[in-house]
Design a protein around this motif. Structure first.
Motif, PDB file in Angstrom:
ATOM      1  N   ARG A 250      61.874  38.977  53.226  1.00 23.21           N
ATOM      2  CA  ARG A 250      62.670  39.664  52.208  1.00 23.21           C
ATOM      3  C   ARG A 250      64.107  39.774  52.664  1.00 23.21           C
ATOM      4  NH1 ARG A 250      59.893  43.946  48.402  1.00 23.21           N
ATOM      5  NH2 ARG A 250      61.869  43.369  47.509  1.00 23.21           N
ATOM      6  N   ASP A 252      68.124  41.195  51.010  1.00 21.28           N
ATOM      7  CA  ASP A 252      68.991  41.704  49.941  1.00 21.28           C
ATOM      8  C   ASP A 252      70.266  40.862  49.909  1.00 21.28           C
ATOM      9  OD1 ASP A 252      67.409  43.649  48.912  1.00 21.28           O
ATOM     10  OD2 ASP A 252      68.389  45.327  49.935  1.00 21.28           O
ATOM     11  N   HIS A 301      64.182  34.379  38.122  1.00 17.43           N
ATOM     12  CA  HIS A 301      63.187  35.214  37.444  1.00 17.43           C
ATOM     13  C   HIS A 301      63.530  35.322  35.964  1.00 17.43           C
ATOM     14  CE1 HIS A 301      60.398  38.343  36.487  1.00 17.43           C
ATOM     15  NE2 HIS A 301      61.351  39.190  36.176  1.00 17.43           N
ATOM     16  N   VAL A 379      65.343  37.645  42.394  1.00 12.39           N
ATOM     17  CA  VAL A 379      65.054  38.635  41.351  1.00 12.39           C
ATOM     18  C   VAL A 379      66.182  39.654  41.293  1.00 12.39           C
ATOM     19  CG1 VAL A 379      62.559  38.362  41.617  1.00 12.39           C
ATOM     20  CG2 VAL A 379      63.749  40.137  42.918  1.00 12.39           C
ATOM     21  N   ASP A 380      66.294  40.321  40.142  1.00 16.65           N
ATOM     22  CA  ASP A 380      67.227  41.434  40.054  1.00 16.65           C
ATOM     23  C   ASP A 380      66.483  42.734  40.311  1.00 16.65           C
ATOM     24  OD1 ASP A 380      65.790  41.553  37.706  1.00 16.65           O
ATOM     25  OD2 ASP A 380      67.506  41.254  36.381  1.00 16.65           O
ATOM     26  N   GLU A 381      67.212  43.837  40.373  1.00 18.03           N
ATOM     27  CA  GLU A 381      66.625  45.102  40.812  1.00 18.03           C
ATOM     28  C   GLU A 381      65.468  45.583  39.947  1.00 18.03           C
ATOM     29  OE1 GLU A 381      68.183  49.319  42.691  1.00 18.03           O
ATOM     30  OE2 GLU A 381      69.570  48.053  41.566  1.00 18.03           O
ATOM     31  N   ASP A 384      62.305  44.111  41.148  1.00 20.53           N
ATOM     32  CA  ASP A 384      61.940  44.330  42.550  1.00 20.53           C
ATOM     33  C   ASP A 384      61.103  45.604  42.646  1.00 20.53           C
ATOM     34  OD1 ASP A 384      61.716  44.201  45.254  1.00 20.53           O
ATOM     35  OD2 ASP A 384      63.773  44.815  45.688  1.00 20.53           O
ATOM     36  N   VAL A 407      61.937  36.302  49.342  1.00 19.13           N
ATOM     37  CA  VAL A 407      62.273  37.115  48.167  1.00 19.13           C
ATOM     38  C   VAL A 407      63.685  37.651  48.367  1.00 19.13           C
ATOM     39  CG1 VAL A 407      61.681  39.130  46.786  1.00 19.13           C
ATOM     40  CG2 VAL A 407      59.867  37.748  47.812  1.00 19.13           C
ATOM     41  N   THR A 409      66.761  39.716  46.610  1.00 17.14           N
ATOM     42  CA  THR A 409      67.033  40.665  45.535  1.00 17.14           C
ATOM     43  C   THR A 409      68.531  40.857  45.351  1.00 17.14           C
ATOM     44  OG1 THR A 409      64.972  41.844  45.985  1.00 17.14           O
ATOM     45  CG2 THR A 409      66.620  43.003  44.681  1.00 17.14           C
ATOM     46  N   ARG A 411      71.122  43.323  43.494  1.00 16.20           N
ATOM     47  CA  ARG A 411      71.229  44.634  42.846  1.00 16.20           C
ATOM     48  C   ARG A 411      72.529  44.663  42.054  1.00 16.20           C
ATOM     49  NH1 ARG A 411      66.852  46.566  44.965  1.00 16.20           N
ATOM     50  NH2 ARG A 411      66.258  45.873  47.051  1.00 16.20           N
TER      51      ARG A 411
END
Length: 427
Positions: A250, A252, A301, A379-381, A384, A407, A409, A411
């Motif tokens: 993962r 960010d 996504h 993906v966006d927040e 998540d 993954v 993310t 934000r």
């Protein structure tokens, strides 16, 4: 996963479902751009699987952007050099394509319709899509002023089958903000003469000009009994397990709070510089996370298509082996057969809270199956959540197939933050 471009597609051999080329202003052909697929759906049993969109088929980012740039150039030729526009992309399939076209045109504003009803967002208008699995479209710009002008409106979709969705959108927006000219842009235009006449009648009724441009136009041959034969097929086998279980990492991705991560709430030309800088920062983070010799499939996504595409493009330009595609809400028929574009598929729970319909991802493997590609899922927040990583989620489905997953993310900014940051910029 062997490409069927240049050979007779399996759905044509087996069912007589054929896509016939008609014309092109840019030297493309319908069979080059789309491959016939199937859906066990009584409303519409066929699916046009694009080879240049990066939705169902992992595609080089440069190919996706190149096709979109060609489409944007056709719009510019139709409207004239230097004409400012606003652009609307259709969810979910054309959210990234529409953004690419808007970027090519340096559009005043880009907006894509959405099926995610975002808390705190105001709905400007809505319309329905008759043949789609998920039919309702919402338009939720940060303010109506982003679209309240008389600039030509360019509506972008991956394919035009009947033109009904575009006409419904034009009616909805014209009632909210009348304008004189609309252009419908698509990768392929498969309308019949009857459909074209209906568009001309709608334009006359509204008192507007509606033009169509596409990379190629043609027709779809739908044999009698196709729907009954396809819906009678056994359910496809999805979520096949591999011999080994993949890993998960993962990360960010940094993203400024006042920079839109896409066009869901409107993307102004003035946002481009900040967006480009943020993409470069995200590329650097991913580039340092993944081994340099690993082939990557960057997966967006659903409606989050443009940002993952741009990240994939940055990685590709940096010398990496990269393909790009996204997840989808739409079920399609999967069959591991040479000449069919949907060779394997995954179904999983929607990660967003309150969403109960299943989601899907197709292929998600390198064209040469001997290449062990890593999936970078962006993906966006709101996506998540615990459901993203749960036993029924997409990450576990991929890992069970033996795929390593990162993954990532983003934000991004919420509608209220964007609204506050761009007061007065929509006019």
């Amino acid at each position: 996963m062997t490409s069927s471009v240049g050979s007779v597609p399996w759905a044509t051999e087996e069912f007589g479902l054929d896509l016939v080329h008609g014309d092109s202003a840019v030297g493309r052909t319908v069979p080059e751009l789309v491959i016939p697929g199937l859906r066990r759906n009584p409303r519409r049993a066929h699916l046009l699987v694009s080879t240049v969109l990066g939705k169902h088929i992992p595609t080089p980012p440069s190919v996706v952007i190149g096709a979109a740039d060609d489409l944007g150039d056709l719009v510019r030729e139709r409207l004239g050099v230097g004409v400012d526009v606003v652009v609307l992309g259709f969810a979910e399939t054309a959210t990234g394509l529409g953004h690419c076209v808007a970027a090519r045109l340096h559009a005043h504003c880009y907006l894509h319709s959405t099926r995610r009803d975002v808390p705190g967002a105001t709905t400007l208008a809505g319309f329905e899509e008759g043949h789609s699995h998920a039919t309702s479209h919402l338009m939720q710009p940060t303010s109506a002023e982003l679209f309240e002008n008389n600039l030509p409106l360019v509506l972008v979709d991956d394919e035009i089958s009947t033109g009904a969705t575009a006409i419904d959108a034009i009616r909805a927006l014209h009632g909210q903000c009348p304008r004189e000219r609309y252009v419908v842009a698509s990768l392929v235009d498969m309308r019949t003469d009857e459909h074209r006449a209906a568009s001309e009648a709608a334009a006359a009724e509204l008192g507007v000009a509606i033009d169509y441009v596409s990379l190629a136009s043609g027709s779809t041959v739908l044999p009698l009994g196709l729907t009954e034969r396809v819906t009678a097929l056994d359910a496809p086998t999805l979520n096949i397990a591999g011999t080994d279980r993949g890993s998960v990492t993962r990360v960010d991705l940094p993203w400024p709070a006042a920079v839109p991560d896409g066009g869901r709430h409107g993307f102004l030309d003035a946002d481009s510089a900040g967006f480009d800088s943020a993409v470069e920062a995200a590329v650097r983070v991913l580039d340092s996370t993944v081994a340099p010799d690993r082939a990557l499939i960057v997966v967006g996504h659903e409606e989050l298509m443009y940002l993952p595409l741009r990240i994939a493009s940055g990685l590709e330009r940096g010398g990496r082996q990269v393909r790009y595609q996204t997840t989808t809400r739409s079920p399609a028929y999967v069959m591991d057969h040479v000449g069919y574009p949907l060779r394997r598929g995954f179904t999983f729970v929607a990660p967003e809270s309150g969403e109960n319909e299943p989601r899907f991802l197709y292929n998600a493997q390198w064209p040469d199956e001997a290449v062990d590609a890593l999936v970078v899922l962006i993906v966006d927040e709101p996506a998540d959540t615990d459901r993203l990583m749960a036993s029924g989620g997409v990450v576990e489905a991929l890992r069970n197939a033996g795929t390593d997953v990162v993954v990532a993310t983003v934000r991004g900014a919420d509608p209220s933050t964007l609204r506050d940051s761009r007061e007065g910029e929509g006019t």
